[in-house]
Motif scaffolding. Structure first.
Motif, PDB file in Angstrom:
ATOM      1  N   PRO A 253      -2.774 -39.855  -4.649  1.00  0.00           N
ATOM      2  CA  PRO A 253      -3.240 -39.231  -5.890  1.00  0.00           C
ATOM      3  C   PRO A 253      -3.119 -40.204  -7.059  1.00  0.00           C
ATOM      4  O   PRO A 253      -2.286 -41.107  -7.049  1.00  0.00           O
ATOM      5  CB  PRO A 253      -2.276 -38.058  -6.074  1.00  0.00           C
ATOM      6  CG  PRO A 253      -1.618 -37.859  -4.755  1.00  0.00           C
ATOM      7  CD  PRO A 253      -1.671 -39.170  -4.039  1.00  0.00           C
ATOM      8  N   ALA A 254      -3.951 -39.982  -8.035  1.00  0.00           N
ATOM      9  CA  ALA A 254      -3.969 -40.860  -9.205  1.00  0.00           C
ATOM     10  C   ALA A 254      -2.631 -40.841  -9.929  1.00  0.00           C
ATOM     11  O   ALA A 254      -1.974 -39.814 -10.017  1.00  0.00           O
ATOM     12  CB  ALA A 254      -5.075 -40.414 -10.152  1.00  0.00           C
ATOM     13  N   GLU A 255      -2.229 -42.005 -10.410  1.00  0.00           N
ATOM     14  CA  GLU A 255      -1.049 -42.122 -11.253  1.00  0.00           C
ATOM     15  C   GLU A 255      -1.536 -42.366 -12.671  1.00  0.00           C
ATOM     16  O   GLU A 255      -2.059 -43.447 -12.958  1.00  0.00           O
ATOM     17  CB  GLU A 255      -0.175 -43.297 -10.808  1.00  0.00           C
ATOM     18  CG  GLU A 255       0.525 -43.079  -9.500  1.00  0.00           C
ATOM     19  CD  GLU A 255       1.468 -44.231  -9.168  1.00  0.00           C
ATOM     20  OE1 GLU A 255       2.079 -44.809 -10.079  1.00  0.00           O
ATOM     21  OE2 GLU A 255       1.565 -44.551  -7.982  1.00  0.00           O
ATOM     22  N   PRO A 256      -1.411 -41.373 -13.560  1.00  0.00           N
ATOM     23  CA  PRO A 256      -1.851 -41.615 -14.937  1.00  0.00           C
ATOM     24  C   PRO A 256      -1.070 -42.778 -15.541  1.00  0.00           C
ATOM     25  O   PRO A 256       0.093 -43.004 -15.217  1.00  0.00           O
ATOM     26  CB  PRO A 256      -1.509 -40.306 -15.658  1.00  0.00           C
ATOM     27  CG  PRO A 256      -1.349 -39.296 -14.577  1.00  0.00           C
ATOM     28  CD  PRO A 256      -0.876 -40.043 -13.367  1.00  0.00           C
ATOM     29  N   GLU A 257      -1.747 -43.512 -16.401  1.00  0.00           N
ATOM     30  CA  GLU A 257      -1.128 -44.678 -17.023  1.00  0.00           C
ATOM     31  C   GLU A 257      -1.551 -44.718 -18.477  1.00  0.00           C
ATOM     32  O   GLU A 257      -2.671 -44.354 -18.814  1.00  0.00           O
ATOM     33  CB  GLU A 257      -1.603 -45.940 -16.298  1.00  0.00           C
ATOM     34  CG  GLU A 257      -1.010 -47.211 -16.796  1.00  0.00           C
ATOM     35  CD  GLU A 257      -1.471 -48.418 -15.994  1.00  0.00           C
ATOM     36  OE1 GLU A 257      -1.054 -49.518 -16.366  1.00  0.00           O
ATOM     37  OE2 GLU A 257      -2.247 -48.270 -15.031  1.00  0.00           O
ATOM     38  N   GLU A 258      -0.650 -45.130 -19.331  1.00  0.00           N
ATOM     39  CA  GLU A 258      -0.977 -45.245 -20.741  1.00  0.00           C
ATOM     40  C   GLU A 258      -0.706 -46.664 -21.209  1.00  0.00           C
ATOM     41  O   GLU A 258       0.348 -47.228 -20.922  1.00  0.00           O
ATOM     42  CB  GLU A 258      -0.155 -44.252 -21.556  1.00  0.00           C
ATOM     43  CG  GLU A 258      -0.650 -44.142 -22.972  1.00  0.00           C
ATOM     44  CD  GLU A 258      -0.125 -42.910 -23.672  1.00  0.00           C
ATOM     45  OE1 GLU A 258       0.704 -43.080 -24.574  1.00  0.00           O
ATOM     46  OE2 GLU A 258      -0.550 -41.802 -23.290  1.00  0.00           O
ATOM     47  N   LYS A 259      -1.655 -47.216 -21.909  1.00  0.00           N
ATOM     48  CA  LYS A 259      -1.509 -48.553 -22.484  1.00  0.00           C
ATOM     49  C   LYS A 259      -1.607 -48.418 -23.996  1.00  0.00           C
ATOM     50  O   LYS A 259      -2.662 -48.098 -24.526  1.00  0.00           O
ATOM     51  CB  LYS A 259      -2.580 -49.498 -21.958  1.00  0.00           C
ATOM     52  CG  LYS A 259      -2.501 -49.674 -20.454  1.00  0.00           C
ATOM     53  CD  LYS A 259      -2.920 -51.030 -20.033  1.00  0.00           C
ATOM     54  CE  LYS A 259      -2.728 -51.259 -18.561  1.00  0.00           C
ATOM     55  NZ  LYS A 259      -1.363 -51.409 -18.137  1.00  0.00           N
ATOM     56  N   THR A 260      -0.491 -48.632 -24.673  1.00  0.00           N
ATOM     57  CA  THR A 260      -0.452 -48.630 -26.121  1.00  0.00           C
ATOM     58  C   THR A 260      -0.639 -50.073 -26.571  1.00  0.00           C
ATOM     59  O   THR A 260       0.098 -50.959 -26.137  1.00  0.00           O
ATOM     60  CB  THR A 260       0.889 -48.066 -26.635  1.00  0.00           C
ATOM     61  OG1 THR A 260       1.064 -46.757 -26.075  1.00  0.00           O
ATOM     62  CG2 THR A 260       0.906 -47.977 -28.152  1.00  0.00           C
TER      63      THR A 260
END
Length: 183
Positions: A75-82
């Motif tokens: 399953p997709a692993e959400p990721e955030e790039k600030t």
């Protein structure tokens, strides 16, 4: 499908699917990152789609929220790039441990590696690209510098990620991932 003109590195919202015929094979790079043969072959056969939501956080800093879906995979692993160049540590199962990452928007004049500067559209040259640093210090230690933006291939705008990997022994590998716009 080509990326519409209104999508730039200032507004990178959309759903993008990896175009295998325009992208480089990821096999050598994944091998250098310690990914086993079976996983590499499965990834080479899979279809990869990433949805990017581009916004600003409460401090007014650009943030990219990414959800990557690999067909037939985990399953997709959400990721955030600030885009603030602050180091963040993230556990990445594929590599077997924590990776350190940081991201920011830069002018291509600030990018050291010449490979990462090639093939960008006029609007990416004007607004800058997204620079992503990712490093893993485990058994197969490596680091990548990546530039993300909009480039032109065969006269069509595409979301492109250019990657320069430096391996444990200083070896260099280069890779280009090209995405078709889906919505």
């Amino acid at each position: 499908m080509a990326v519409p003109a209104h999508i730039t590195t200032l507004n990178l919202n959309g759903k993008f699917q990896m175009n295998k015929s325009l992208s480089d094979s990821p096999d050598d790079m994944l091998s250098a990152q310690g990914v086993g043969w079976i996983k590499r072959k499965a990834m080479g056969a899979a279809s990869i789609t990433v949805t990017i939501t581009h916004s600003k956080n409460n401090a007014g800093v650009d943030t990219l929220s990414l959800v990557q879906v690999v067909s037939g995979g985990d399953p997709a692993e959400p990721e955030e790039k600030t885009l603030d160049w602050e180091e963040k540590t993230k556990e990445i199962k594929l590599f077997g441990g924590p990776c350190v990452t940081r991201s920011k928007r830069v002018s291509l004049d600030e990018v050291q590696e010449s490979y990462l500067k090639e093939g960008w559209s006029a609007d990416t040259l004007e607004h800058g690209c997204i620079l992503v640093h990712l490093a893993y210090e485990g058994k197969h230690g490596w680091k990548t510098e990546q530039t993300w933006g909009i480039g032109e291939i065969n006269g069509e705008r595409r979301h492109i990620r250019r990657i320069a990997l430096t391996g444990t022994k200083g070896e260099k590998l280069y890779n280009r991932i090209v995405y078709d716009y889906r919505e």
